[in-house]
Scaffold this active site. Structure first.
Site, PDB file in Angstrom:
ATOM      1  N   TYR A 177       0.822  -1.213   0.000  1.00 27.57           N
ATOM      2  CA  TYR A 177       0.000   0.000   0.000  1.00 27.57           C
ATOM      3  C   TYR A 177       0.864   1.276   0.000  1.00 27.57           C
ATOM      4  O   TYR A 177       0.664   2.181  -0.797  1.00 27.57           O
ATOM      5  CB  TYR A 177      -0.838   0.067   1.277  1.00 27.57           C
ATOM      6  N   GLU A 181       1.202   4.141  -2.871  1.00 30.47           N
ATOM      7  CA  GLU A 181       0.610   5.454  -2.608  1.00 30.47           C
ATOM      8  C   GLU A 181       1.663   6.565  -2.617  1.00 30.47           C
ATOM      9  O   GLU A 181       1.455   7.629  -3.207  1.00 30.47           O
ATOM     10  CB  GLU A 181      -0.134   5.425  -1.264  1.00 30.47           C
ATOM     11  N   HIS A 434     -26.324   6.372 -15.656  1.00 25.66           N
ATOM     12  CA  HIS A 434     -25.478   6.602 -16.822  1.00 25.66           C
ATOM     13  C   HIS A 434     -25.234   8.084 -17.034  1.00 25.66           C
ATOM     14  O   HIS A 434     -26.176   8.875 -16.871  1.00 25.66           O
ATOM     15  CB  HIS A 434     -26.175   6.014 -18.059  1.00 25.66           C
TER      16      HIS A 434
HETATM   17  P1  NDP Z   1       2.454  -3.928   3.112  1.00 24.62           P
HETATM   18  O1  NDP Z   1       2.444  -5.136   3.946  1.00 24.62           O
HETATM   19  O2  NDP Z   1       1.282  -3.549   2.317  1.00 24.62           O
HETATM   20  O3  NDP Z   1       3.705  -3.978   2.139  1.00 24.62           O
HETATM   21  C1  NDP Z   1       5.015  -4.187   2.624  1.00 24.62           C
HETATM   22  C2  NDP Z   1       5.902  -4.431   1.444  1.00 24.62           C
HETATM   23  O4  NDP Z   1       7.252  -4.477   1.882  1.00 24.62           O
HETATM   24  C3  NDP Z   1       5.593  -5.732   0.756  1.00 24.62           C
HETATM   25  O5  NDP Z   1       5.656  -5.504  -0.626  1.00 24.62           O
HETATM   26  C4  NDP Z   1       6.709  -6.647   1.242  1.00 24.62           C
HETATM   27  O6  NDP Z   1       7.063  -7.615   0.309  1.00 24.62           O
HETATM   28  C5  NDP Z   1       7.836  -5.667   1.397  1.00 24.62           C
HETATM   29  N1  NDP Z   1       8.836  -6.098   2.370  1.00 24.62           N
HETATM   30  C6  NDP Z   1       8.603  -6.557   3.622  1.00 24.62           C
HETATM   31  N2  NDP Z   1       9.770  -6.839   4.232  1.00 24.62           N
HETATM   32  C7  NDP Z   1      10.746  -6.551   3.359  1.00 24.62           C
HETATM   33  C8  NDP Z   1      12.165  -6.648   3.408  1.00 24.62           C
HETATM   34  N3  NDP Z   1      12.807  -7.095   4.481  1.00 24.62           N
HETATM   35  N4  NDP Z   1      12.860  -6.279   2.308  1.00 24.62           N
HETATM   36  C9  NDP Z   1      12.223  -5.834   1.211  1.00 24.62           C
HETATM   37  N5  NDP Z   1      10.890  -5.714   1.102  1.00 24.62           N
HETATM   38  C10 NDP Z   1      10.166  -6.076   2.174  1.00 24.62           C
HETATM   39  O7  NDP Z   1       2.901  -2.790   4.130  1.00 24.62           O
HETATM   40  P2  NDP Z   1       2.878  -1.208   4.035  1.00 24.62           P
HETATM   41  O8  NDP Z   1       4.047  -0.784   4.843  1.00 24.62           O
HETATM   42  O9  NDP Z   1       2.750  -0.730   2.654  1.00 24.62           O
HETATM   43  O10 NDP Z   1       1.560  -0.873   4.829  1.00 24.62           O
HETATM   44  C11 NDP Z   1       1.339  -1.470   6.105  1.00 24.62           C
HETATM   45  C12 NDP Z   1      -0.103  -1.759   6.321  1.00 24.62           C
HETATM   46  O11 NDP Z   1      -0.779  -0.556   6.631  1.00 24.62           O
HETATM   47  C13 NDP Z   1      -0.836  -2.311   5.117  1.00 24.62           C
HETATM   48  O12 NDP Z   1      -0.704  -3.690   5.009  1.00 24.62           O
HETATM   49  C14 NDP Z   1      -2.257  -1.884   5.371  1.00 24.62           C
HETATM   50  O13 NDP Z   1      -2.873  -2.799   6.221  1.00 24.62           O
HETATM   51  C15 NDP Z   1      -2.074  -0.562   6.085  1.00 24.62           C
HETATM   52  N6  NDP Z   1      -2.219   0.557   5.130  1.00 24.62           N
HETATM   53  C16 NDP Z   1      -3.430   0.761   4.564  1.00 24.62           C
HETATM   54  C17 NDP Z   1      -3.616   1.787   3.666  1.00 24.62           C
HETATM   55  C18 NDP Z   1      -4.949   1.990   3.057  1.00 24.62           C
HETATM   56  O14 NDP Z   1      -5.929   1.468   3.587  1.00 24.62           O
HETATM   57  N7  NDP Z   1      -5.041   2.700   1.940  1.00 24.62           N
HETATM   58  C19 NDP Z   1      -2.524   2.688   3.297  1.00 24.62           C
HETATM   59  C20 NDP Z   1      -1.278   2.368   3.939  1.00 24.62           C
HETATM   60  C21 NDP Z   1      -1.147   1.338   4.824  1.00 24.62           C
HETATM   61  P3  NDP Z   1       6.199  -8.980   0.114  1.00 24.62           P
HETATM   62  O15 NDP Z   1       4.980  -8.600  -0.677  1.00 24.62           O
HETATM   63  O16 NDP Z   1       7.131  -9.853  -0.641  1.00 24.62           O
HETATM   64  O17 NDP Z   1       5.899  -9.468   1.490  1.00 24.62           O
END
Ligand code: NDP
Length: 457
Positions: A177, A181, A434
């Protein structure tokens, strides 16, 4: 001022504030302890300021199509103005949150609360000890930064809201996310933006059409996407940060942002002393009424890891207050929760993805791809995608996914029929409006494809 309370809430974010307000409204004597700013991640450094920044960035898309409607626009952008106006609005909201707590009589304490046991909380700065019939932990989460050399040269979403100036270029690590964003925000405001993600496409867990559409849409806005790669180290190089990637490539960026997930705030609150158990993933373990392993301590919101979304924390906080202070045991149903990514293009979803639904018996999939009307006078070719997944033969709607302008607003309303268990026939009975994009969801005729016995036809 008494030190005896019916409820002491640790954490003044979305979940804690809602619980405190409702409990106070039911006549409980309530204290809310907050060590930073009342409002929590959502109001202070999350959803609200993020959406204001997204609005700012979307003018870029609007200016892009303006000429096709006869407008000539000479646009300039001033980052300090945006930050100052955003800060003013956040300060207004924080004051409103404090007022909403104080009105029903809750006491707001600016300090850090540390559990001594199941009924006592000590304030870290003042040393004051509060006695509580019930304690609610609503401490939220914080950004996770990978443990790599030079990580301190990067920043997270926390700091992104207060940058002195926009960098000339930015590398954002992550594919979730926050990465999508903030890439939208920075690129829309003119920053040369790159995402590096360890996976093969952004938004893991979302429907594949949404993921592909987001990936293409980000690229169409000039955002570089580097997949199957991670940041190995950062080091300073003049005014730039030199980034070493896992594929041995090195490149300089004006700034580096980590959007690599969030972790629960569970350290330094005396959880162990109070006998509050954690799950294997490090969240506070709770039952369906948000009760922890210590029967007088409850927990709601991101710290419980059920669904890290503001409205869910609010629901959990409200259900807790109903259960404990209104003699009305209420459990939150986490099974059907809509979610939106406020990137450009916007994506919003509720229910199962196509891949998930295909493992739940025979299904029909309806997809419409079309140019949003606002693009039709210009040469912008980006498609909007609306997608409905139903049980075979016009059965229950199992998933709905939208990519494009207004996706979140559309899905918010689709949550109503889906929560009621609507079928395709129910959607068909609705008369279209529409011209709208949402009308596509009620005018699907034949399925785009079907799954029978798990096989795509
Ligand atoms: P997300 O869990 O959405 O994404 C984290 C990303 O970081 C993933 O792509 C993950 O990869 C990657 N990642 C995790 N660990 C590592 C690492 N060690 N090295 C490299 N890449 C890594 O987390 P966000 O921080 O974007 O947001 C946190 C949460 O906050 C969201 O899950 C959501 O619940 C909430 N949120 C909601 C929003 C909304 O409602 N619009 C907006 C912002 C946040 P992989 O996919 O491979 O695990």
């Amino acid at each position: 001022m008494t030190d005896k309370f019916d409820l002491v809430v640790i954490g003044g974010g979305s979940g804690g504030v809602r619980a405190a307000r409702l409990a106070a409204g039911y006549g409980a004597k309530v204290a809310v302890i907050e060590e930073y700013r009342v409002g929590g991640t959502c109001v202070i450094r999350g959803c609200v300021p993020k959406k204001l920044f997204v609005y700012a960035s979307r003018f870029a898309d609007m200016f892009d199509v303006a000429a096709s409607f006869g407008w000539s626009v000479e646009a300039g952008f001033d980052w300090p103005t945006l930050v100052a106006n955003k800060d003013k609005e956040i300060a207004r909201l924080e004051a409103a949150y404090v007022a909403a707590l104080e009105k029903p009589g809750a006491e707001v304490i600016r300090d850090r609360g540390i559990l001594l046991d199941g009924n006592r909380v000590q304030l870290a700065a003042s040393g004051r000890v509060l006695e509580a019939g019930t304690i609610l932990i609503a401490t939220g989460g914080h950004p996770f930064i990978p443990d790599i050399p030079g990580a301190e040269l990067g920043f997270t979403s926390n700091e992104a809201f207060h940058l002195q100036q926009l960098p000339r270029s930015i590398l954002i690590e992550g594919g979730g996310y926050i990465a999508a964003e903030f890439a939208t925000i920075f690129a829309g405001l003119g920053v040369d933006t790159t995402i590096v993600y360890r996976g093969d496409c952004v938004l893991r867990g979302f429907d594949e059409d949404m993921r592909q559409g987001m990936s293409a849409g980000l690229q169409a806005r000039g955002i570089r996407l580097i997949y199957a790669t991670q940041v190995r180290s950062l080091r300073r190089s003049g005014s730039d940060i030199l980034v070493s990637f896992s594929d041995e490539v090195e490149a300089p960026f004006g700034a580096v942002m980590f959007a690599t997930g969030r972790r629960p705030n569970v350290e330094g609150y005396g959880l162990e002393a109070a006998g509050v158990d954690l799950t294997e993933d490090g969240f506070i373990a709770v039952d369906k009424y948000s009760r922890t392993s210590n029967p007088s301590i409850y927990a709601v919101g991101d710290v419980t890891g059920r669904s890290a979304l503001t409205p869910v924390a609010i629901r959990e906080g409200a259900a807790f207050a109903e259960t404990v202070f209104n003699n009305n045991p209420t459990a939150v149903d986490h099974s059907l929760i809509g979610t939106a990514v406020f990137a450009e293009p916007e994506v919003a979803s509720i229910g199962l993805t196509e891949a998930e639904a295909a493992t739940h018996g025979d299904i029909d999939v309806y997809i419409a791809r079309f140019r949003p009307m606002i693009n039709t006078l210009s040469d912008r070719s980006e498609r909007m995608v609306t997608k409905l997944i139903t049980a075979a033969g016009g059965g229950r709607v199992m998933g709905c996914h939208v990519l494009g302008p207004g996706a979140a607003e559309i899905i918010q309303l689709v949550t109503v029929p889906m929560t009621m268990g609507a079928t395709k026939a129910d959607f068909d009975r609705a008369v279209a409006m529409h011209p709208t994009a949402a009308e596509e969801l009620v005018t699907f005729r034949a399925p785009t494809h079907r799954y029978r016995g798990g096989v795509k036809l």
